[in-house]
Each structure stands twice: as structure tokens, then as C-alpha cells.
Design a protein around this motif. Structure first.
Motif, PDB file in Angstrom:
ATOM      1  N   LEU A  11       4.453  10.855 -16.921  1.00 32.58           N
ATOM      2  CA  LEU A  11       3.066  11.320 -16.819  1.00 32.58           C
ATOM      3  C   LEU A  11       2.994  12.225 -15.598  1.00 32.58           C
ATOM      4  N   ASP A  13       1.446  15.700 -13.596  1.00 32.53           N
ATOM      5  CA  ASP A  13       0.315  16.627 -13.618  1.00 32.53           C
ATOM      6  C   ASP A  13       0.741  18.010 -13.157  1.00 32.53           C
ATOM      7  N   ALA A  19       2.753   9.904 -12.328  1.00 37.14           N
ATOM      8  CA  ALA A  19       2.038   8.621 -12.308  1.00 37.14           C
ATOM      9  C   ALA A  19       2.944   7.519 -12.831  1.00 37.14           C
ATOM     10  N   THR A 270      -2.577   6.309 -12.779  1.00 37.60           N
ATOM     11  CA  THR A 270      -3.250   6.664 -14.017  1.00 37.60           C
ATOM     12  C   THR A 270      -4.083   5.457 -14.401  1.00 37.60           C
ATOM     13  N   VAL A 278      -8.568   7.245 -21.026  1.00 37.10           N
ATOM     14  CA  VAL A 278      -7.675   7.555 -19.901  1.00 37.10           C
ATOM     15  C   VAL A 278      -8.478   8.300 -18.851  1.00 37.10           C
ATOM     16  N   ASN A 280      -7.679  10.292 -15.375  1.00 34.50           N
ATOM     17  CA  ASN A 280      -6.513  10.745 -14.601  1.00 34.50           C
ATOM     18  C   ASN A 280      -6.762  10.641 -13.094  1.00 34.50           C
ATOM     19  N   TRP A 307      -1.741  10.958 -23.812  1.00 32.03           N
ATOM     20  CA  TRP A 307      -1.810  10.457 -22.442  1.00 32.03           C
ATOM     21  C   TRP A 307      -1.255  11.492 -21.479  1.00 32.03           C
ATOM     22  N   MET A 311      -3.154  13.626 -18.336  1.00 31.18           N
ATOM     23  CA  MET A 311      -2.704  13.623 -16.936  1.00 31.18           C
ATOM     24  C   MET A 311      -2.378  15.027 -16.440  1.00 31.18           C
ATOM     25  N   LYS A 314      -4.998  16.862 -14.310  1.00 28.86           N
ATOM     26  CA  LYS A 314      -5.575  16.137 -13.171  1.00 28.86           C
ATOM     27  C   LYS A 314      -5.866  17.099 -12.028  1.00 28.86           C
TER      28      LYS A 314
END
Ligand code: SF4
Length: 337
Positions: A11, A13, A19, A270, A278, A280, A307, A311, A314
Motif C-alpha cells: 500500500l 502512496d 502503509a 491505513t 478505507v 488513507n 485498497w 492509498m 493520500k
């Protein structure tokens, strides 16, 4: 030019932050009514069908752990101990491979009863919220006369081996800001690790006022009157708390200074809400819906892709100091610590 980090199985960004720490809110309900969090009458709670079922929570956590590189799972609320299936959810997450470290943020009420079963199910440690040691002040702050239950919860967690037992304390000017040294002494005497948290603009009433917030500098100043604090040599990484050794250590004290000393540059968090969204960032003003996709039959790969997309966008930080800052509509009680 540095190669863009691969997004396979992580995950990440747009700033390259990865994350690995998943915070899961299990409910928006709570059995306390802290004045800096929600009104006395409570809030319009999420309706049953909106809430993720236990199996849906476990599936999304499994996707995060097996496909997205999550290594830490923190269960939060509202108050997670009031979720009927909590022990089962913890057990299912503890049986995942690779096994994530599992913690829980709680107000401590009922913890003395549940701690042994949670430990057996696989819970590793707990953070317990405690803002005062004074019974009358506790009753005013939380609108419930339950200080004894919280203290029993702390002792029960330690006895069950849910260690390190961490305490989260929010100080408010003219309310409990005179208790910083006493709270630290209490934690030291019981072997608990104390973190002070700067009050954040996440209350349901949108009444946060920066002038009543007690800053990290003020907290450290108050502690420095009675304790010798030295910077902690241990690596901080993405941890929210900045820590100091107390009187030469090994005991530590931490301050989570989200407002005055933001740590967004190293953020590794996260979040999943109790209704399957979700977030972020704690202060995100937009959310991404996984519940709908999950209930529409999306497979694990699709859930993971969504997901990751959530992210990737973010923001660099919470932006509390920006004139354009907008407090999220979702209150802290429905996001979790
Ligand atoms: S405010 Fe958002 S970006 Fe900053 S540390 Fe918290 S969750 Fe991370």
C-alpha cells in the motif's frame, strides 16, 4: 532518478510512504461519553446492515495481510470491547500467515474480564485510554462513574500478559492538565507505558479550539518539573509517539503531537471503518468503499486493487495548519485511534 516503488503487494502512496499498520474500527458505539469526543446523548449510530459482519472484517484484514504487506493490525472503535464477536475476530486474524502483530485500543471497561480470552485468542498488547486518576473528574470528563473499571482493566491486561500495556492520555487546559506528572508517576509505579496525545480536531461537535489544546512543549515542560527526560535513542520509524527516557530509563514516556509536531512524513497507517470504508489518513475528507465491492462479489485481487488505489492518493499530511483545513465529517468515535 529513483525508480517508482513497485506497487505489487504493498500500500504505497504518491510520496512513497508504505502503509503496514492497519487500524480497524470494529464499531462506532461506545459505553463512555467523553466530553471532547461526543455529546452526552451519543450519536446516530451506524445501522446494523451498514456494519461489516465479523467474517467480512476478517476477509478484508486477510486481504491486507496476505496481499498488501500489512504487518500490524490495531482494533479500535468506538469501543471495540463491546463488539460481541471480538474474541473470534482476533483469533481469526491471529491465524493468518504471515501472522500480524495484533493490538487493541480500548477505554478499558470490561477488559479485566476479557483479557485472558483475548490473550489466548492471539491479542499481543493493548492501549488503554485514561485521562485522569481522580474519580470525580473522570465522571465529569466521561459522563460515567467508571474509573475503577478502567484501573481494573489495566491490571487485568498486565496480568494476562497483554504487554507492554500502554496508556493514552489527552490533556485539556484547565480540565486535567495539572495531572501530567501524577499520570506519569502512576504509569511508572505500575509498569505501564504512558503516551500523552495532543487533542485533535476530530470531535463530533466540531468544537475543537487550538487555544485549549495542551501542546507537546507544555506537557514536556510540566513533566520536566519532576522528572529528568532525555531523548530516547530507540529508532522511531513511523510510530506516532515521540519518546523520552524517564530519569535515565529504561522507563519511557511518549507524546503524540499530531498538531504541533506532525509526523506525517513517515506515516505508515491505513484505516478501515466499521462500515467498510478505507481512510488513507485520520483526517481524510474522502473515503473509498470496500463493503459495496465485497458484497457485490469482488474477489480478493479486486479488493486489494481498490485498497491500493485509495492509498495512492493520500495527501502529504493532515493540513491542520492550512487555512483550507476541513475537519472530516466522520468523527473520531467512528474512525478509531
Ligand atoms: S495525520 Fe494522516 S498522514 Fe499524518 S500521521 Fe496521521 S494518518 Fe498519517
Amino acid at each position: 532518478m529513483t525508480a517508482a516503488p513497485t506497487t505489487d503487494g504493498v500500500l504505497v502512496d504518491r510520496y512513497g510512504r508504505v502503509a503496514r499498520d492497519l487500524r480497524v474500527s470494529l464499531t462506532d458505539k461506545c459505553n463512555l461519553r467523553c466530553t471532547y469526543c461526543m455529546p452526552a446523548e451519543g450519536l446516530p449510530w451506524l445501522a446494523g446492515p451498514q456494519l461489516l459482519a465479523d467474517a467480512e472484517i476478517v476477509r478484508l484484514v486477510r486481504v491486507a495481510v496476505e496481499r498488501l504487506g500489512v504487518t500490524e493490525v490495531r482494533f479500535t472503535g468506538g469501543e471495540p470491547l463491546i463488539r460481541p464477536g471480538l474474541v473470534g475476530v482476533v483469533g481469526a486474524v491471529a491465524s493468518l500467515t504471515p501472522r500480524p502483530r495484533i493490538s487493541l485500543t480500548t477505554n478499558g471497561i470490561g477488559l479485566h474480564r476479557l483479557a485472558p480470552a483475548l490473550r489466548t485468542a492471539g491479542l499481543d498488547r493493548v492501549n488503554v485510554s485514561l485521562d485522569t486518576l481522580d474519580r470525580a473528574r473522570f465522571t465529569t470528563l466521561t459522563r460515567r462513574d467508571r474509573l475503577a473499571d478502567v484501573l481494573a482493566g489495566l491490571a487485568g491486561a498486565a496480568a494476562a500478559g497483554l504487554t507492554p500495556v500502554k496508556i493514552n492520555s489527552v490533556l485539556m487546559r484547565g480540565v486535567n492538565d495539572d495531572e501530567a506528572p501524577a499520570l506519569l508517576r502512576f504509569a511508572l509505579n505500575h509498569g505501564y507505558e504512558l503516551r500523552f496525545i495532543e487533542q485533535m480536531p476530530l470531535d463530533a461537535q466540531h468544537g475543537w479550539d487550538r487555544t485549549t489544546m495542551v501542546t507537546a512543549d507544555e506537557i514536556l515542560g510540566a513533566l520536566g518539573q519532576e522528572f529528568d527526560l532525555t531523548p530516547d535513542p530507540a529508532e522511531r520509524g513511523g510510530a506516532p509517539a515521540e519518546t523520552w527516557l524517564v530519569d535515565g530509563g529504561p522507563a519511557r514516556v511518549g507524546v503524540i503531537a499530531t498538531v504541533t509536531r506532525p509526523f506525517c512524513g513517515d506515516c505508515d497507517r491505513t484505516r478501515l471503518t466499521a462500515d467498510g470504508q478505507v481512510r488513507n489518513c485520520l483526517f481524510a475528507t474522502e473515503e473509498s468503499d470496500l463493503r459495496g465491492a465485497l458484497r457485490a462479489g469482488a474477489d480478493d485481487a479486486e479488493l486489494a486493487r481498490r485498497w491500493q488505489a485509495a492509498m495512492r492518493v493520500k495527501r502529504a499530511g493532515h493540513g491542520i495548519d492550512d487555512p483550507s483545513f476541513l475537519q472530516p465529517t466522520r468523527p473520531m468515535s467512528a474512525i478509531g485511534g
